[in-house]
Write a protein that holds these residues in place. Structure first.
Motif, short mmCIF file in Angstrom:
data_model
loop_
_atom_site.label_atom_id
_atom_site.label_comp_id
_atom_site.label_asym_id
_atom_site.label_seq_id
_atom_site.Cartn_x
_atom_site.Cartn_y
_atom_site.Cartn_z
N LEU A 136 -3.43 -1.07 -4.34
CA LEU A 136 -3.68 -2.50 -4.15
C LEU A 136 -4.12 -3.16 -5.44
O LEU A 136 -3.69 -4.27 -5.79
N LEU A 137 -5.00 -2.48 -6.17
CA LEU A 137 -5.42 -2.99 -7.47
C LEU A 137 -4.22 -3.10 -8.41
O LEU A 137 -4.03 -4.11 -9.09
N PHE A 138 -3.40 -2.05 -8.42
CA PHE A 138 -2.26 -2.04 -9.33
C PHE A 138 -1.27 -3.14 -8.98
O PHE A 138 -0.69 -3.78 -9.86
N SER A 139 -1.08 -3.40 -7.69
CA SER A 139 -0.20 -4.48 -7.27
C SER A 139 -0.70 -5.82 -7.80
O SER A 139 0.07 -6.65 -8.30
N SER A 140 -2.00 -6.04 -7.71
CA SER A 140 -2.58 -7.29 -8.20
C SER A 140 -2.48 -7.40 -9.72
O SER A 140 -2.21 -8.47 -10.26
N SER B 41 -3.17 -8.72 -1.32
CA SER B 41 -3.94 -7.55 -1.74
C SER B 41 -5.44 -7.79 -1.63
O SER B 41 -6.20 -6.93 -1.17
N ALA B 42 -5.87 -8.99 -2.05
CA ALA B 42 -7.29 -9.33 -1.96
C ALA B 42 -7.75 -9.36 -0.51
O ALA B 42 -8.86 -8.92 -0.18
N GLY B 43 -6.90 -9.88 0.38
CA GLY B 43 -7.25 -9.93 1.79
C GLY B 43 -7.41 -8.55 2.39
O GLY B 43 -8.33 -8.30 3.19
N ILE B 44 -6.53 -7.62 2.01
CA ILE B 44 -6.64 -6.25 2.51
C ILE B 44 -7.89 -5.58 1.97
O ILE B 44 -8.62 -4.89 2.69
N LEU B 45 -8.17 -5.77 0.68
CA LEU B 45 -9.36 -5.16 0.07
C LEU B 45 -10.65 -5.74 0.64
O LEU B 45 -11.69 -5.07 0.62
N ALA B 46 -10.59 -6.96 1.15
CA ALA B 46 -11.79 -7.57 1.74
C ALA B 46 -12.29 -6.75 2.93
O ALA B 46 -13.48 -6.79 3.25
N PHE B 47 -11.39 -6.00 3.58
CA PHE B 47 -11.77 -5.18 4.72
C PHE B 47 -11.88 -3.70 4.35
O PHE B 47 -11.89 -2.84 5.22
N ALA B 48 -11.94 -3.42 3.04
CA ALA B 48 -12.05 -2.03 2.56
C ALA B 48 -13.19 -1.95 1.54
O ALA B 48 -12.93 -1.85 0.34
N PRO B 49 -14.44 -1.99 1.99
CA PRO B 49 -15.58 -2.02 1.05
C PRO B 49 -15.65 -0.79 0.16
O PRO B 49 -16.07 -0.90 -1.01
N ARG C 164 -13.16 -1.20 -2.61
CA ARG C 164 -13.62 -2.29 -3.46
C ARG C 164 -14.70 -1.83 -4.42
O ARG C 164 -14.70 -2.15 -5.61
N ALA C 165 -15.66 -1.05 -3.90
CA ALA C 165 -16.75 -0.55 -4.73
C ALA C 165 -16.24 0.39 -5.81
O ALA C 165 -16.71 0.36 -6.96
N GLU C 166 -15.26 1.23 -5.47
CA GLU C 166 -14.70 2.17 -6.45
C GLU C 166 -13.98 1.42 -7.55
O GLU C 166 -14.08 1.78 -8.75
N ILE C 167 -13.23 0.38 -7.19
CA ILE C 167 -12.54 -0.43 -8.19
C ILE C 167 -13.54 -1.09 -9.13
O ILE C 167 -13.38 -1.09 -10.36
N TRP C 168 -14.59 -1.67 -8.57
CA TRP C 168 -15.60 -2.36 -9.36
C TRP C 168 -16.29 -1.39 -10.33
O TRP C 168 -16.64 -1.75 -11.45
N ARG C 169 -16.43 -0.13 -9.92
CA ARG C 169 -17.13 0.85 -10.74
C ARG C 169 -16.27 1.38 -11.89
O ARG C 169 -16.79 1.67 -12.98
N VAL D 109 0.85 -1.18 0.00
CA VAL D 109 0.00 0.00 0.00
C VAL D 109 0.89 1.23 0.00
O VAL D 109 2.07 1.15 0.28
N ALA D 110 0.30 2.39 -0.28
CA ALA D 110 1.07 3.62 -0.31
C ALA D 110 0.54 4.56 0.75
O ALA D 110 -0.21 5.49 0.48
#
Length: 349
Positions: A226-230, A75-83, A86-91, A18-19
């Motif tokens: 996190l998305l970019f890392s994945s 990264s997925a585990g961290i995003l699981a606790f950041a709804p 997650r919603a912004e990435i999906w959009r 993360v940054a």
């Protein structure tokens, strides 16, 4: 801002998953202190762990592939606790924007990782870690060329010190001794240079270019780290599988041959390297950049001592001279950032 997230190579880079925002200069909490200790241990011991637990016969592609898988899971585990994230990435996510941002850096990181794996099998751990610091110079050059980021005068001095360290560590002596302290002649000396020194220097050069491209994607395109890392990990795995399939005929017939030589112990350096990025993020957030520099210097000292104690490789005057140059360079570069444009304009007035 702190360095962006990118895949972790076996001791090739220390980048956060993360940054986070940098810590204030005052105070050091328990998390920051523990993170500093862990960073020094991880950075200093990583080359030794890789040499000790990764067999020379193990395909290098599989080492990097598993490390990238660990990054994706993390990264997925961290995003699981950041709804909200997650919603912004999906959009906003699209395949086209993902490929434009991450495809080229991912390919560069994959090549960089393979070069580091090759180098660590042919040079002592202290030599590898010291030469690997030349990535500071290449990063500064490419950040200036691609993003227009200038260096302060003291940062230029720091980069010259790091460059001097790379020269000192490879100085010959009258006995033909290499930086590891052993006398090298003929084919052995050529292998040390071509399979050890040259790959890590080339990896450091590639690291600078990939760092600039990564920062451009994260900052100019405002991409979630996190998305970019994945994304980097996924595309890197594709590149590595393709390389393994083309390079290794045995993989054509049996995919499991890609993991030849793996044991439960192999996961130790792989997971350690992947988790190193998270530790860097914690250090940046809770301890600050200057203290992070001291942790890296402590890690380099640890590398030198473990080379002498564990590998029975002598520590020469060149190691100490290069360590002094690198340690000074790291501190000067972190502690003397360029003055903001507003401050410069005020001074000029």
């Amino acid at each position: 801002p702190p360095p962006p997230c990118r895949p972790r190579t076996m001791a090739c880079a220390q980048d956060p998953v993360v940054a986070p925002k940098p810590a204030a200069a005052s105070g050091l909490n328990l998390i920051g202190l523990v993170s500093l200790v862990l960073l020094a241990l991880q950075y200093g011991l990583q080359p030794l762990l890789s040499k000790s637990f990764i067999s020379a016969s193990t395909p290098r592609q599989s080492i990097v592939i598993v490390a990238e898988l660990v990054k994706i899971v993390t990264s997925a585990g961290i995003l699981a606790f950041a709804p909200r994230e997650r919603a912004e990435i999906w959009r906003t996510w699209t395949l086209g924007s993902s490929l434009r941002a991450a495809a080229v850096p991912a390919a560069l990181y994959a090549v960089q990782n393979l070069l580091c794996q090759l180098s660590m099998q042919h040079v002592p751990t202290a030599t590898f870690n010291l030469l690997n610091q030349s990535k500071l110079l290449s990063a500064a050059v490419f950040l200036y060329l691609l993003l227009g980021r200038r260096q302060s005068r003291m940062q230029v001095v720091a980069l010259l010190l790091v460059t001097l360290a790379a020269v000192v560590i490879n100085l010959p002596d009258g006995s033909g001794s290499a930086a590891g302290g052993a006398a090298l002649w003929g084919d052995e000396a050529a292998a040390w240079l071509h399979l050890g020194v040259a790959p890590v220097l080339l990896a450091s050069l590639i690291s600078g270019l990939s760092t600039a491209l990564t920062q451009s994607a994260l900052q100019r395109q405002s991409r979630n780290s996190l998305l970019f890392s994945s994304e980097l990990a996924v595309y890197g795995i594709v590149v590595l599988f393709t390389h393994a399939y083309v390079d290794n005929k045995a993989v054509h017939e049996d995919l499991s041959s890609l993991f030849e030589g793996w044991t439960p112990w192999t996961f130790i350096p792989v997971v350690s390297q992947a988790m190193g990025g998270i530790v860097v993020g914690l250090v940046t957030k809770h301890a600050g950049g200057v203290r992070k520099g001291f942790a890296l210097i402590a890690g380099l000292l640890l590398t030198v001592f473990t080379q002498a104690a564990v590998e029975a490789q002598p520590v020469t005057w060149r190691h100490w001279a290069a360590l002094a140059c690198v340690g000074s360079g790291i501190y000067l570069h972190i502690a003397n950032p360029p003055a903001p444009a507003a401050i410069k304009a005020k001074k000029a007035a």
